[in-house]
Design an enzyme around this catalytic site. Structure first.
Site, mmCIF file in Angstrom:
data_model
loop_
_atom_site.group_PDB
_atom_site.id
_atom_site.type_symbol
_atom_site.label_atom_id
_atom_site.label_comp_id
_atom_site.label_asym_id
_atom_site.label_seq_id
_atom_site.Cartn_x
_atom_site.Cartn_y
_atom_site.Cartn_z
ATOM 1 N N LYS B 48 0.854 -1.182 0.000
ATOM 2 C CA LYS B 48 0.000 0.000 0.000
ATOM 3 C C LYS B 48 0.896 1.240 0.000
ATOM 4 O O LYS B 48 2.103 1.146 0.226
ATOM 5 C CB LYS B 48 -0.965 -0.022 1.174
ATOM 6 C CG LYS B 48 -0.331 -0.010 2.528
ATOM 7 C CD LYS B 48 -1.448 -0.082 3.573
ATOM 8 C CE LYS B 48 -0.908 -0.454 4.921
ATOM 9 N NZ LYS B 48 -1.957 -0.774 5.867
ATOM 10 N N GLY B 75 -7.921 7.194 1.810
ATOM 11 C CA GLY B 75 -7.120 8.383 2.086
ATOM 12 C C GLY B 75 -5.668 8.079 2.387
ATOM 13 O O GLY B 75 -5.029 8.767 3.177
ATOM 14 N N LEU B 76 -5.148 7.044 1.731
ATOM 15 C CA LEU B 76 -3.720 6.691 1.839
ATOM 16 C C LEU B 76 -3.259 6.465 3.283
ATOM 17 O O LEU B 76 -2.146 6.814 3.663
ATOM 18 C CB LEU B 76 -2.836 7.762 1.175
ATOM 19 C CG LEU B 76 -3.097 8.058 -0.300
ATOM 20 C CD1 LEU B 76 -2.154 9.154 -0.792
ATOM 21 C CD2 LEU B 76 -2.923 6.807 -1.159
ATOM 22 N N ASN B 130 2.501 6.652 -7.188
ATOM 23 C CA ASN B 130 1.056 6.886 -7.122
ATOM 24 C C ASN B 130 0.772 8.364 -7.359
ATOM 25 O O ASN B 130 0.849 9.182 -6.444
ATOM 26 C CB ASN B 130 0.522 6.454 -5.752
ATOM 27 C CG ASN B 130 -0.984 6.594 -5.676
ATOM 28 O OD1 ASN B 130 -1.624 7.093 -6.610
ATOM 29 N ND2 ASN B 130 -1.563 6.169 -4.576
ATOM 30 N N CYS B 133 -4.160 8.879 -6.969
ATOM 31 C CA CYS B 133 -5.133 8.616 -5.907
ATOM 32 C C CYS B 133 -6.192 9.706 -5.914
ATOM 33 O O CYS B 133 -5.873 10.886 -5.795
ATOM 34 C CB CYS B 133 -4.460 8.567 -4.540
ATOM 35 S SG CYS B 133 -5.678 8.362 -3.214
ATOM 36 N N THR B 274 -9.622 -5.497 -6.051
ATOM 37 C CA THR B 274 -10.902 -5.658 -5.372
ATOM 38 C C THR B 274 -11.318 -7.126 -5.214
ATOM 39 O O THR B 274 -11.876 -7.507 -4.182
ATOM 40 C CB THR B 274 -11.984 -4.873 -6.139
ATOM 41 O OG1 THR B 274 -11.547 -3.508 -6.218
ATOM 42 C CG2 THR B 274 -13.325 -4.930 -5.451
#
Lengths: 315, 310
Positions: B48, B75-76, B130, B133, B274
């Site tokens: 992550k 929200g990271l 990233n 986001c 997912t």
């Protein structure tokens, strides 16, 4: 690579033994776990939960679907749904598939509408056991259980567990709901306004009822009922504990009562979650840490937390 | 340990055991996943997002389900660089698979500092930048929609990656994704990953408020798959093929044929996200299925399929 960490949760199949309506939107689902599931659940703690894959369960006939849910129930299901248990029974003499589980559910959305159509012999995928359950401290002499509405099942699971494994512990249950109609239990009407919750009565646990509208038992919140009882029945903080599950304002109220009487208190929290195993990070619970707070995960660090650690979201 | 030689792929200089990679933010730090599968069969794990300072993340609700998909606005949330180094790197070191660290930050300088520090770690094989986001106010997607900023941040981070490959993760929420892809490639990206989630909203009609505390979230899951396949194919045809840059394709992959669609469209590897939330062993089943497909179709290596779309 060999996984050195002990495997303590997994995906397995459960067979539906029965699926009965208790009253109105409340149902009781009884499951038989397969051999793998039985192995995983042999030592499950009350308050631990599971995630059910209901995506392949079909919708019941339209006439069976509550009118207010007909529009939204057409939505397809992708994610699993978390459920705690009201009881887990391990039969020591049965080899293999020795675990039976009971889930109480309320039909309130597209997934639980689908659950209505589950019937005997249907099979569903279960992921579990998940999270940390209620911890029974050594030397516990008195357990005060507090349950609100659909938060009641894991409290009943704990009651069953205490009766079986801690026979010396005195257990008393306080159960609250909006009205007489909204207890997720088999309710018997005793004396005037007196409700008996058969699930607790059966295991010899007295239950004190409260309803928001006064339609049965104490007129008011279950938390106020607990406070009144504690004022009149002093308990020893060293050997007593409060265990609660229900809507968050009720948990916050229970935590306040417990604090006022110096009683340790564990609360089982609820959050919207996807995975149930700490991957998606969606089920954040704000927890006090030093002088600040941090988010922990309801699925992994909970769902049972020490009440004094939790920053409750009160509306 | 079971490995399939027909699934081995070269990805930006790394040899992956299979073309199946866990998508950032959907596999924790892989320790959770190890209970459900043998992680050495994965091509790689993408952690992550890691930012310089810890981030608490957004208030709840952070997710909501939609038809065939879900919105998230986490929200990271992450522990920050220091704790990542102290607590997670030792865990990653013990895993027998490649590790991509997903980098996040509010400023270019923050991205650079995280990459610079982690570039020296043997436990880490590459980076995913990233810049897509949708759920944070600063950084994230604000970098990913502007080709000029993409060039600036990509080259700044590339400069400190040492020999580790840098993959740039693209947002689909742009007019022409080939423009942002080309900007990343021109600035030195070694690989592209696409697509990140689509910015979206679900409204509670009783409260007349958005369901998510963050109001909007990123849509993922099977609902976005056909769009993601199209965008991978577009970037492959218009940018990646001629530049010789591999694509990590993702967006709603749940089945073996979903993964194959992305590879045929031009992806060298596929990201699973997912679907892992529903079946944590999804990647294992896809790896098995890809091996079977190659065997049945007489394909000696899955790379033969990359971009073979007629």
């Amino acid at each position: 690579m060999e996984n050195e960490k002990a495997v303590n949760k997994g995906i397995f199949e459960a067979e539906v033994l029965s699926n009965q309506q208790i009253r109105q939107c409340y149902y009781r689902l009884n499951l038989q776990f397969d051999a793998k599931g039985s192995r995983l659940f042999e030592n499950v703690a009350p308050g631990q939960f599971s995630e059910l894959d209901l995506s392949n369960v079909s919708l019941p006939e339209t006439s069976m679907i509550p009118i207010h849910l007909r529009d939204t129930s057409a939505k397809q299901i992708l994610l699993r749904r978390p459920f705690s248990f009201s009881d887990i029974v391990v039969s020591p003499l049965t080899e293999g598939c020795c675990v039976k589980a009971e889930i109480l559910y309320c039909v309130l959305g597209p997934a639980t509408v689908r659950m209505m159509s589950l019937k005997c012999d249907d099979r569903i995928s279960v992921l579990g056991p998940l999270g940390k359950g209620f911890m029974v401290p050594d030397g516990l002499k008195q357990a005060i259980l507090v349950a609100g509405g659909m938060g009641s099942p894991p409290v009943l699971h704990l009651a069953n567990h205490l009766k079986q494994h801690h026979p010396d512990c005195e257990v008393i249950a306080f159960v609250g709901a909006k009205s007489i109609e909204s207890f997720p239990f088999t309710v018997r009407i005793g004396n005037a306004k007196n409700l008996v919750l058969e699930e607790f009565e059966r295991i010899g646990i007295p239950s004190h009822i409260a309803t928001d509208d006064g339609s049965a038992g104490y007129h008011g919140f279950v938390t106020d009922n607990v406070r009144h009882w504690l004022e009149n029945n002093p308990v020893d903080p060293a050997s007593s504990a409060v265990f609660a599950c229900g809507p968050e304002p009720m948990l916050a109220g229970t935590a306040r009562v417990a604090k006022d009487f110096n009683l340790p208190c564990q609360v089982s929290m609820e959050r919207m979650m996807a995975c149930g195993i700490g991957l998606c990070q969606s089920c954040a619970v704000e927890v006090k840490k030093n002088s600040d707070t941090e988010y922990q995960l309801c699925c992994k660090n909970g769902p049972v937390f020490n009440a004094e650690d939790v920053v409750f979201e009160e509306e | 340990m079971e490995q399939n030689s027909n699934l081995k792929v070269d990805f930006a200089g790394l040899t992956l055991a299979s073309p199946v990679i866990t998508a950032s933010g959907t596999c924790g730090y892989a320790d959770e996943l190890a209970e459900f599968m043998d992680v050495s069969r994965l091509g790689a794990i993408t952690t992550k997002s890691i930012s310089l300072e810890p981030r608490k993340g957004n208030p709840t609700p952070r997710i909501v389900e939609t038809n065939s998909g879900m919105l998230n606005a986490i929200g990271l949330a992450n522990m920050g660089l220091q704790r990542f180094q102290d607590e997670i790197i030792p865990v990653l070191q013990s895993l027998d698979t490649k590790i991509f660290v997903n980098l996040a930050g509010k400023t270019i300088d923050e991205y650079v500092k995280v990459a610079q520090t982690l570039a020296h770690s043997d436990a880490i094989d590459g980076f995913e930048l990233n810049i897509s986001c949708p759920n944070v106010k600063k950084g994230g997607i604000t970098f990913g929609t502007d080709p000029k900023l993409i060039k600036e941040i990509t080259s700044a981070v590339k400069d400190v990656c040492l020999s580790k490959p840098l993959m740039v993760k693209l947002t689909p929420t742009v007019t022409d994704i080939s423009m942002t892809a080309a900007a990343a490639v021109e600035a030195g990206a070694d690989a592209l990953s696409l697509v990140n989630t689509f910015t979206a909203m679900v409204i509670d009609v009783q409260k007349r408020k958005p369901v998510l505390a963050n109001r909007t979230g990123g849509l993922s899951g099977p609902a976005i798959k056909p769009i993601a396949v199209y965008l991978v194919n577009k970037v492959y045809n218009e940018v990646a093929r001629d530049a010789g840059i591999p694509i990590l394709g993702m967006g709603g992959i749940r089945t073996v044929s979903d993964a194959l669609e992305f590879i045929i469209a031009g992806a060298t590897a596929v990201g699973i996200g997912t679907a892992t939330f529903v079946y944590p062993d999804t990647t294992k089943n896809i790896i098995d299925g890809l091996a079977t497909y190659c065997k049945n179709e007489g394909i000696s290596n899955i790379t033969e399929l990359i971009g073979c779309l007629e």
